[in-house]
Design an enzyme around this catalytic site. Structure first.
Site, PDB file in Angstrom:
ATOM      1  N   LYS A 498       2.459  -6.489  -5.699  1.00  0.00           N
ATOM      2  CA  LYS A 498       3.301  -7.644  -6.002  1.00  0.00           C
ATOM      3  C   LYS A 498       4.742  -7.260  -5.751  1.00  0.00           C
ATOM      4  O   LYS A 498       5.151  -6.133  -6.029  1.00  0.00           O
ATOM      5  CB  LYS A 498       3.100  -8.076  -7.454  1.00  0.00           C
ATOM      6  N   GLY A 499       5.540  -8.182  -5.200  1.00  0.00           N
ATOM      7  CA  GLY A 499       6.948  -7.918  -4.927  1.00  0.00           C
ATOM      8  C   GLY A 499       7.761  -9.186  -5.033  1.00  0.00           C
ATOM      9  O   GLY A 499       7.310 -10.208  -5.560  1.00  0.00           O
ATOM     10  N   GLU A 500       9.014  -9.124  -4.492  1.00  0.00           N
ATOM     11  CA  GLU A 500       9.907 -10.282  -4.597  1.00  0.00           C
ATOM     12  C   GLU A 500       9.385 -11.474  -3.797  1.00  0.00           C
ATOM     13  O   GLU A 500       9.559 -12.625  -4.174  1.00  0.00           O
ATOM     14  CB  GLU A 500      11.293  -9.894  -4.089  1.00  0.00           C
ATOM     15  N   ASP A 627      14.038  -1.604   8.086  1.00  0.00           N
ATOM     16  CA  ASP A 627      13.545  -1.264   6.740  1.00  0.00           C
ATOM     17  C   ASP A 627      12.434  -0.218   6.847  1.00  0.00           C
ATOM     18  O   ASP A 627      11.434  -0.287   6.149  1.00  0.00           O
ATOM     19  CB  ASP A 627      13.034  -2.525   6.031  1.00  0.00           C
ATOM     20  N   ARG A 631       7.244   3.587   2.156  1.00  0.00           N
ATOM     21  CA  ARG A 631       6.604   2.481   1.441  1.00  0.00           C
ATOM     22  C   ARG A 631       6.177   1.359   2.387  1.00  0.00           C
ATOM     23  O   ARG A 631       5.318   0.547   2.039  1.00  0.00           O
ATOM     24  CB  ARG A 631       7.571   1.914   0.387  1.00  0.00           C
ATOM     25  N   ASN A 632       6.777   1.300   3.581  1.00  0.00           N
ATOM     26  CA  ASN A 632       6.453   0.256   4.547  1.00  0.00           C
ATOM     27  C   ASN A 632       5.580   0.774   5.679  1.00  0.00           C
ATOM     28  O   ASN A 632       5.539   0.174   6.753  1.00  0.00           O
ATOM     29  CB  ASN A 632       7.745  -0.364   5.103  1.00  0.00           C
TER      30      ASN A 632
END
Length: 871
Positions: A498-500, A627, A631-632
């Site tokens: 879950k994120g923004e 980015d 994490r990506n």
């Protein structure tokens, strides 16, 4: 008394109101020539630690180098600088401060940009028929005004200068020509892009015909050839069966794009040929060459017929009819014989021919046999069961069977005659009792019916959502139309993250052949209600649509979730399911999880290689990621890393840089030095982030720059500081990552060069070196070793060279870039130099105090505690 008490409460709870709250300095109007610097300032009195926000044309500005200066207690000043003013920087600016829910604004100021004319509409390419008239449009603006436009067509001046905007009428041409326009004002002349007038012709044949086979359905894909300067509207598909005999099948005409079509209902294990032609408004292309293919095998569609047997004391012989070719649906592997004795299934038998001889006939008495044909795709249906009995028993049963059949037939005939007589008597009774079979006039007819389908008015069925219901632009719709997947084919499972933006959920996608594929679905927040937010989410999917590389995550499709009582559906981006999750979490679990595990150096270098290959592919597609971080990056079931999450990515169409306008919450610890200073992003700034990602991998998921706050990163880097060498990190790997952090972008290695370096390292590593269990090591406060590789590419530095040397040099550097290296290596701090627009804790040059543009003494800036860099 109540009034005094109220005043005391005000003073206790709102002490900042004692001094009053007001702007003591407002930004001033500026008229700036294009390319020069502009600086606006404002000051506010009455707050201890204000959060001053700059606004432009009603939008909040985000700056990575916003500075606050204390003039005195509760009195602060801040500035907004544009180092090279462009036309897009013109507009209305002001400051805002929020205090106890109230927004207080300064007086506004305007920045006016003067320069050569700026094109608001450049001439576009034209495709036309020979001799057909058309118009060309060109528009440019100042300031200064007025702006005049002159046309050049085929190298010939098209009249005098005319006021902008200008529309040129061309009566028609017979050949392809070039054209452009010039715009002139008091500052000079600008030249537009060069356009071309194309003459429409017939298209070329389609190319790259590919065939994807799924059971009896075949998906045909092809690429359009040269379109003849006119969009293709339809394509015609011709097919033939059994190419040797050429049995032609009906032609199929499909609308394009997309350039694909699914052909259904084909026979299994059959040879076909296919070719394609396409049409534009001029006419049809030639057909492509024939492409041959064979449909895959399937399980037989019919059971073997006429299963018979012969039983003796020595053996049982079985015979059945062989299947026809169209029933077999492939190459026969074997006939499978299944038998059952006393209610128990026995071990099945396999035979190559359509007969079988099994010894020991007496053991099969009262057994039932069935037979099925098998291909590589599986076995077909079973034949009806046959009971095995001696011939004498079967004859007796046959006679008894004939007798029973006769009795049953007799009973059926008697029953039918009885029913017929009953109906006749009933009809006769109606006529005599009522006098007529018709009812008298005036009698109401009773009508009964049964509803074919029922509806619940309180729960109306939701129609399938389409891209047209989103309100996004046409270009984005066109890119996503061929990857739109109906929502009914998706079954959402538990949440993975879950994120923004929303959440990522596990899901199952039903495929065309009925199988189910496990996927990951990115679901936008349910409180999103604007088309612009949805469009931003879908832009990431549009980028991914064209990605085809094993180290870049590929888009499966986009689906739309229709919500009751809502105008807009929720977009869902469907991605491959990554078994091992994101790389950062995987690295952390190897070190801090419940069951820590060792990652070999060869595997860590392989992770770096995968990321570098994916980024090299993106840069070849003119994509800046912006980015890149562990994490990506995602890990699939084969432990291959795929670059993912393109939420901040940007495609560049001209030049080699992208200037960030306004984006909040940027990942500052992964951002290159020039991006922090100027908001300029290039492929070289992605290389910087790749170096930080290499550090994350070698530190097993530790956060970069331990002990350094986000707000301190810019000052930390400008002094020449960089990430320290992690424990257990070989010098040659640290040298590679350190070379990615040169302050001069062109001195950083390209992704292609990084791949070559990492491949050399990987080849020299043993397959699985034995290592001690990993321990968590806090890098905070750890000093850089003299042989740590600072200055990769310039040799190993000793301690003295670390203080005074100039690392990161490369061929082709300009003199001012060498000065920039001096500043970034820390040498400027040693000699007390202030350079260009870099604002640090030491501002004086040669020990002198000088006045800045806003009139403040430089000595005011020398107090480190009064300077806060907002990142």
């Amino acid at each position: 008394m109540d009034i005094y008490l109220w005043i005391i409460l005000i003073l206790v709870h709102y002490p900042e109101r004692i001094h009053g709250l007001k702007f003591t300095k407002n930004p001033a109007n500026l008229t700036v020539t294009q390319g020069n610097m502009a600086r606006l300032g404002c000051a506010i009195e009455g707050l201890s630690e204000p959060e001053i926000v700059w606004m432009k044309d009603g939008e909040k500005l985000y700056s990575t180098d916003q500075m606050y200066i204390t003039l005195e207690a509760h009195h602060w000043e801040t500035f907004h600088s544009v180092k090279s003013v462009q036309q897009q920087d013109a507009g209305k600016y002001w400051c805002e401060v929020e205090h106890h829910g109230t927004m207080i604004s300064s007086e506004p100021a305007w920045i006016t940009v003067e320069g050569v004319p700026h094109f608001t509409e450049e001439p576009k390419d034209v495709a036309t028929f020979p001799g057909a008239p058309f118009n060309l449009t060109c528009a440019a603006i100042g300031p200064p005004e007025p702006v005049e436009v002159q046309w050049w067509l085929g190298g010939v001046q098209g009249g005098d200068y005319r006021p902008s905007p200008s529309i040129l009428f061309v009566p028609g041409v017979n050949n392809s020509i070039k054209f452009y326009c010039e715009a002139k004002n008091a500052r000079g002349i600008s030249v537009s892009r060069t356009g071309t007038v194309h003459i429409k012709v017939l298209p070329d044949s389609p190319t790259n015909i590919h065939i994807n086979q799924i059971s009896d359905n075949v998906t045909l894909r092809w690429s359009q050839g040269f379109n003849g300067h006119s969009d293709l509207s339809t394509c015609t598909i011709q097919m033939s069966k059994n190419p040797g005999r050429k049995v032609k099948l009906p032609e199929q005409q499909v609308a394009v794009p997309p350039f694909q079509h699914t052909i259904r209902g084909l026979s299994s294990y059959t040879n076909y040929s296919v070719r394609v032609r396409c049409d534009n408004e001029v006419g049809s292309s030639r057909f492509s060459p024939w492409v041959d293919f064979q449909t895959p095998e399937a399980a037989p569609s019919a059971a073997p017929k006429n299963l018979t047997f012969e039983l003796t004391e020595q053996q049982l012989s079985l015979m059945w009819a062989a299947l026809q070719e169209e029933e077999l649906n492939g190459r026969l592997l074997a006939y499978k014989v299944q038998w059952n004795l006393g209610g128990d299934s026995q071990e099945p038998l396999l035979f190559k021919e359509n007969f079988a001889h099994v010894s020991g006939g007496d053991r099969f008495f009262n057994a039932t046999f069935q037979v099925s044909a098998c291909t590589v795709a599986g076995c077909g249906p079973w034949s009806p069961p046959v009971l095995i009995m001696p011939a004498s028993v079967m004859e007796a049963q046959t006679q008894r069977g004939h007798m029973w059949v006769g009795l049953i037939l007799g009973l059926l005939v008697a029953t039918m005659v009885g029913l017929l007589l009953t109906v006749l008597v009933h009809r006769r009774g109606k006529e005599t009792q009522f006098g007529s079979v018709f009812k008298p006039p005036g009698t109401e007819n009773v009508v009964s019916f049964t509803a074919a389908r029922s509806f619940n008015r309180q729960c109306p069925e939701l129609s399938e959502s389409t891209l047209d219901s989103l309100g996004i632009n046409d270009d984005l719709k066109a890119k996503l139309r061929d990857v739109l997947i109906p929502e009914r084919l998706l079954t959402l499972g538990h949440m993975l993250g879950k994120g923004e933006f929303g959440s990522v959920r596990e899901a199952f996608l039903k495929m065309e052949d009925g199988s189910v594929q496990k996927v990951a679905v990115k679901v936008l927040k349910t409180d999103i209600n604007s088309s612009s937010d949805i469009e931003q989410c879908l832009k990431e999917a549009a980028y991914m649509k064209d990605f085809h590389h094993p180290n870049v995550i590929q888009l499966i499709g986009v689906s739309l979730h229709r919500r009751p009582q809502q105008r807009l559906p929720i977009p869902m981006v469907i991605l491959p399911f990554m078994k091992h999750g994101d790389l950062h979490t995987f690295l952390l679990m190897s070190r801090l999880g419940d069951n820590p595990f060792t990652l070999s150096l060869q595997m860590l270098v392989q992770f770096m290689l995968d990321i570098a290959r994916g980024m090299e592919y993106l840069s070849s597609k003119n994509i800046i990621h912006r980015d890149l971080a562990a994490r990506n990056c995602m890990l699939n079931e084969n432990m291959t890393v795929c670059v993912a999450d393109f939420g901040l990515s940007k495609k560049i169409y001209s030049g080699d840089y992208y200037r960030q306008g306004s984006v909040s919450k940027l990942p500052v610890k992964w951002i290159a030095l020039e991006s922090l200073a100027d908001n300029v992003y290039t492929t070289q700034s992605d290389v910087w982030a790749f170096g930080v990602t290499m550090w994350e991998i070698m530190a097993r998921g530790q956060t970069p720059y331990p002990g350094v706050e986000n707000s301190e990163i810019y000052e930390y880097l400008i002094k020449g500081e960089r990430l320290k060498q992690p424990p257990d990190c070989p010098d040659d790997i640290y040298e590679i990552m350190h070379s990615c952090w040169s302050p001069v972008p062109k001195c950083r290695p390209s992704f292609q060069h990084l791949i070559a370096q990492l491949e050399g390292l990987w080849a020299g590593l043993s397959p699985a070196p034995t290592k001690e269990p990993l321990l968590y090591v806090n890098l905070e406060g750890e000093e850089l070793e003299p042989d740590s590789g600072l200055g990769a590419g310039a040799g190993t530095l000793n301690t003295e060279e670390h203080s005074w040397g100039v690392p990161w040099q490369c061929v082709g550097m300009e003199e001012d870039e060498k000065d920039w290296l001096m500043v970034s290596s820390g040498a400027a701090l040693a000699i007390g130099g202030d350079y260009r627009y870099i604002i640090g804790p030491r501002g004086a040059i040669d020990g002198e105090s000088r006045q800045s543009e806003d009139g403040l003494s430089q000595d005011v800036r020398d107090d480190e505690e009064d300077i806060i860099i907002n990142v």
